[in-house]
Write a protein that holds these residues in place. Structure first.
Motif, PDB file in Angstrom:
ATOM      1  N   VAL A  21     -16.736   0.434  19.176  1.00  0.00           N
ATOM      2  CA  VAL A  21     -15.295   0.578  19.389  1.00  0.00           C
ATOM      3  C   VAL A  21     -14.687   1.027  18.076  1.00  0.00           C
ATOM      4  O   VAL A  21     -14.796   0.329  17.064  1.00  0.00           O
ATOM      5  N   ARG A  22     -14.059   2.209  18.108  1.00  0.00           N
ATOM      6  CA  ARG A  22     -13.480   2.739  16.879  1.00  0.00           C
ATOM      7  C   ARG A  22     -11.966   2.573  16.936  1.00  0.00           C
ATOM      8  O   ARG A  22     -11.303   3.181  17.785  1.00  0.00           O
ATOM      9  N   TYR A  23     -11.456   1.709  16.072  1.00  0.00           N
ATOM     10  CA  TYR A  23     -10.018   1.476  15.977  1.00  0.00           C
ATOM     11  C   TYR A  23      -9.478   2.430  14.935  1.00  0.00           C
ATOM     12  O   TYR A  23      -9.754   2.269  13.744  1.00  0.00           O
ATOM     13  N   GLY A  24      -8.749   3.450  15.393  1.00  0.00           N
ATOM     14  CA  GLY A  24      -8.283   4.458  14.451  1.00  0.00           C
ATOM     15  C   GLY A  24      -6.971   5.070  14.897  1.00  0.00           C
ATOM     16  O   GLY A  24      -6.147   4.400  15.545  1.00  0.00           O
ATOM     17  N   ASP A  46      -2.205   3.865   9.705  1.00  0.00           N
ATOM     18  CA  ASP A  46      -2.658   4.436   8.441  1.00  0.00           C
ATOM     19  C   ASP A  46      -4.171   4.658   8.543  1.00  0.00           C
ATOM     20  O   ASP A  46      -4.935   3.698   8.694  1.00  0.00           O
ATOM     21  N   PRO A  47      -4.645   5.926   8.471  1.00  0.00           N
ATOM     22  CA  PRO A  47      -6.079   6.199   8.672  1.00  0.00           C
ATOM     23  C   PRO A  47      -6.968   5.384   7.734  1.00  0.00           C
ATOM     24  O   PRO A  47      -8.111   5.075   8.090  1.00  0.00           O
ATOM     25  N   ALA A  48      -6.435   4.986   6.582  1.00  0.00           N
ATOM     26  CA  ALA A  48      -7.248   4.193   5.643  1.00  0.00           C
ATOM     27  C   ALA A  48      -7.603   2.825   6.230  1.00  0.00           C
ATOM     28  O   ALA A  48      -8.518   2.157   5.755  1.00  0.00           O
ATOM     29  N   GLN A  49      -6.861   2.401   7.254  1.00  0.00           N
ATOM     30  CA  GLN A  49      -7.107   1.083   7.868  1.00  0.00           C
ATOM     31  C   GLN A  49      -8.073   1.165   9.060  1.00  0.00           C
ATOM     32  O   GLN A  49      -8.299   0.153   9.737  1.00  0.00           O
ATOM     33  N   ALA A  50      -8.617   2.343   9.360  1.00  0.00           N
ATOM     34  CA  ALA A  50      -9.501   2.492  10.535  1.00  0.00           C
ATOM     35  C   ALA A  50     -10.733   1.593  10.384  1.00  0.00           C
ATOM     36  O   ALA A  50     -11.237   1.393   9.276  1.00  0.00           O
ATOM     37  N   VAL A  51     -11.177   1.035  11.514  1.00  0.00           N
ATOM     38  CA  VAL A  51     -12.313   0.107  11.510  1.00  0.00           C
ATOM     39  C   VAL A  51     -13.206   0.439  12.706  1.00  0.00           C
ATOM     40  O   VAL A  51     -12.701   0.704  13.792  1.00  0.00           O
ATOM     41  N   THR A  52     -14.516   0.422  12.494  1.00  0.00           N
ATOM     42  CA  THR A  52     -15.441   0.601  13.611  1.00  0.00           C
ATOM     43  C   THR A  52     -16.156  -0.719  13.871  1.00  0.00           C
ATOM     44  O   THR A  52     -16.746  -1.303  12.962  1.00  0.00           O
ATOM     45  N   GLU A  53     -16.071  -1.159  15.125  1.00  0.00           N
ATOM     46  CA  GLU A  53     -16.685  -2.438  15.532  1.00  0.00           C
ATOM     47  C   GLU A  53     -17.971  -2.109  16.293  1.00  0.00           C
ATOM     48  O   GLU A  53     -17.952  -1.277  17.195  1.00  0.00           O
ATOM     49  N   VAL A  54     -19.049  -2.758  15.916  1.00  0.00           N
ATOM     50  CA  VAL A  54     -20.345  -2.495  16.547  1.00  0.00           C
ATOM     51  C   VAL A  54     -20.895  -3.795  17.108  1.00  0.00           C
ATOM     52  O   VAL A  54     -21.014  -4.795  16.375  1.00  0.00           O
ATOM     53  N   TRP A  55     -21.243  -3.789  18.390  1.00  0.00           N
ATOM     54  CA  TRP A  55     -21.874  -4.953  19.018  1.00  0.00           C
ATOM     55  C   TRP A  55     -23.363  -4.685  19.152  1.00  0.00           C
ATOM     56  O   TRP A  55     -23.766  -3.573  19.526  1.00  0.00           O
ATOM     57  N   ASP A 268       5.102  -6.441   7.997  1.00  0.00           N
ATOM     58  CA  ASP A 268       4.605  -7.823   7.891  1.00  0.00           C
ATOM     59  C   ASP A 268       3.159  -7.881   7.402  1.00  0.00           C
ATOM     60  O   ASP A 268       2.618  -8.979   7.191  1.00  0.00           O
ATOM     61  N   LEU A 269       2.522  -6.705   7.255  1.00  0.00           N
ATOM     62  CA  LEU A 269       1.084  -6.690   6.948  1.00  0.00           C
ATOM     63  C   LEU A 269       0.746  -7.454   5.667  1.00  0.00           C
ATOM     64  O   LEU A 269      -0.213  -8.230   5.651  1.00  0.00           O
ATOM     65  N   ASP A 270       1.525  -7.229   4.623  1.00  0.00           N
ATOM     66  CA  ASP A 270       1.180  -7.865   3.335  1.00  0.00           C
ATOM     67  C   ASP A 270       1.232  -9.380   3.442  1.00  0.00           C
ATOM     68  O   ASP A 270       0.326 -10.078   2.976  1.00  0.00           O
ATOM     69  N   ALA A 271       2.292  -9.891   4.074  1.00  0.00           N
ATOM     70  CA  ALA A 271       2.440 -11.351   4.191  1.00  0.00           C
ATOM     71  C   ALA A 271       1.294 -11.926   5.026  1.00  0.00           C
ATOM     72  O   ALA A 271       0.704 -12.961   4.685  1.00  0.00           O
ATOM     73  N   VAL A 272       0.946 -11.243   6.116  1.00  0.00           N
ATOM     74  CA  VAL A 272      -0.123 -11.739   6.994  1.00  0.00           C
ATOM     75  C   VAL A 272      -1.460 -11.700   6.248  1.00  0.00           C
ATOM     76  O   VAL A 272      -2.243 -12.653   6.282  1.00  0.00           O
ATOM     77  N   ARG A 273      -1.680 -10.601   5.542  1.00  0.00           N
ATOM     78  CA  ARG A 273      -2.953 -10.454   4.811  1.00  0.00           C
ATOM     79  C   ARG A 273      -3.098 -11.563   3.757  1.00  0.00           C
ATOM     80  O   ARG A 273      -4.167 -12.136   3.588  1.00  0.00           O
ATOM     81  N   ARG A 274      -1.986 -11.857   3.078  1.00  0.00           N
ATOM     82  CA  ARG A 274      -2.024 -12.893   2.042  1.00  0.00           C
ATOM     83  C   ARG A 274      -2.460 -14.236   2.636  1.00  0.00           C
ATOM     84  O   ARG A 274      -3.337 -14.909   2.103  1.00  0.00           O
TER      85      ARG A 274
END
Ligand SMILES: C=C(O[C@@H]1C=C(C(=O)O)C=C[C@H]1O)C(=O)O
Length: 315
Positions: A21-24, A46-55, A268-274
């Protein structure tokens, strides 16, 4: 080793991926690509945040597709991904797509669904009749379970969040053998018992699935106590309640794997990430998308590894 595993990274580095599953920043219909069922979901701004999930379970995989559903199976688990195109009303298309997926599971011989993910475009917007699209989706899903050909009525763990593309994309994991257990959270009313103020049919999911090997697949979890959203408008307080909800299911949050955190507002990303960095140790994917209630700002999910039984040794 044939335990179910999920990792974020390059599928080419995994010998036998069951599903990818490619989240992009784009969406594609599920299909078999490079020998693996693959789906692209548009959940990242933001393309820099793309994530690929592999099962994977590390076992060789057979793949195929039928009725628009791409699948991979390895004798223990199957991964399936399907899609419902954009529509004026979603219940009929969701019901049909889920039934097709369930029929495929029966035919392939993997009838025990343990986990489902649903990505619903325009999730908080009205359909052609003025019903919120999430509620419309829930109706179709509940109708599919009403007439399910699957052998028992335990509901899978699930996620139901927005996506930046119209239509509904879903993927699931199911087992060949019985033995998993649906788990509820005593801090929350089971979602399938939510009162009808939240929609004509309640959401069909359990808070988690405990696999026979011991792993716990935890559903998308948010700042809900009982059936009510708590701390509307306060993302930090919502994070804390969500983490407390997760902590009642998983013995050790720092051990959670494949953690995905869905955040409604980029700001809200920064606060959540922290806050999440203080708790989670492994990789965490941060995805920006709408959630199933307009007052929810954040949601989290993950997989808890098998907890080794404590053996007390007399001294
Ligand atoms: C956050 C909640 O529900 C969300 C919606 C789900 C669904 O409809 O499948 C599953 C988990 C969450 O993603 C909740 O009701 O607690």
């Amino acid at each position: 080793m044939d335990r179910l595993r999920c990792l974020f990274g390059d599928p080419a580095a995994v010998p036998h991926p069951l599903g990818v599953v490619r989240y992009g920043t784009v969406a594609t219909a599920p299909s078999v690509r490079s020998g693996t069922p693959t789906v692209d979901l548009h959940l990242v701004r933001d393309p820099a945040q793309a994530v690929t999930e592999v099962w994977t379970t590390d076992r060789p995989v057979s793949v195929g597709s039928r009725d628009g559903i791409a699948f991979g199976h390895d004798g223990r688990y199957v991964f399936c991904a399907g899609r419902v195109p954009a529509a004026a009303r979603y219940a009929p298309g969701v019901r049909q797509a889920y039934r097709r997926a369930f029929g495929l599971l029966v035919d392939l011989g993997y009838p025990y669904v343990v986990r489902m993910w649903n990505f619903v475009g325009r999730i908080n917007e009205p359909n052609a009749d003025g019903l919120e699209i999430y509620r419309d989706f829930c109706r179709g899903r509940a109708e599919a379970f009403d007439s399910s050909p699957l052998p028992r009525d335990t509901l899978p763990a699930a996620t139901g969040v927005g996506a930046h593309t119209e239509g509904v994309t879903f993927y699931l994991l199911a087992r060949r053998a019985a033995g998993h257990v649906a788990v509820e959270n005593h801090r929350q009313v089971p979602a399938y018992h939510y009162p009808d103020r939240y929609g004509p049919r309640p959401p069909s999911f359990a808070r988690a699935s405990r696999l026979p090997d011991g792993e716990l697949l935890i559903s998308g979890t948010a700042s809900i106590l009982g059936h009510a959203t708590v701390h509307p408008g306060d993302v930090v307080a919502q994070c804390r309640t969500t983490l407390a909800n997760l902590a009642t299911l998983a013995a050790d949050l720092s051990a959670l794997q494949a953690v995905k955190v869905y955040v409604r507002h980029t700001g809200d990303l920064d606060a959540v990430r922290r806050l999440c960095t203080e708790v989670f140790v492994g990789d965490v994917a941060y995805l920006v998308t709408d959630l199933c209630r307009t007052d929810l700002l954040v949601e989290m999910e993950g997989m808890s590894p098998r907890v080794r039984r404590q053996v007390s040794v007399p001294v």
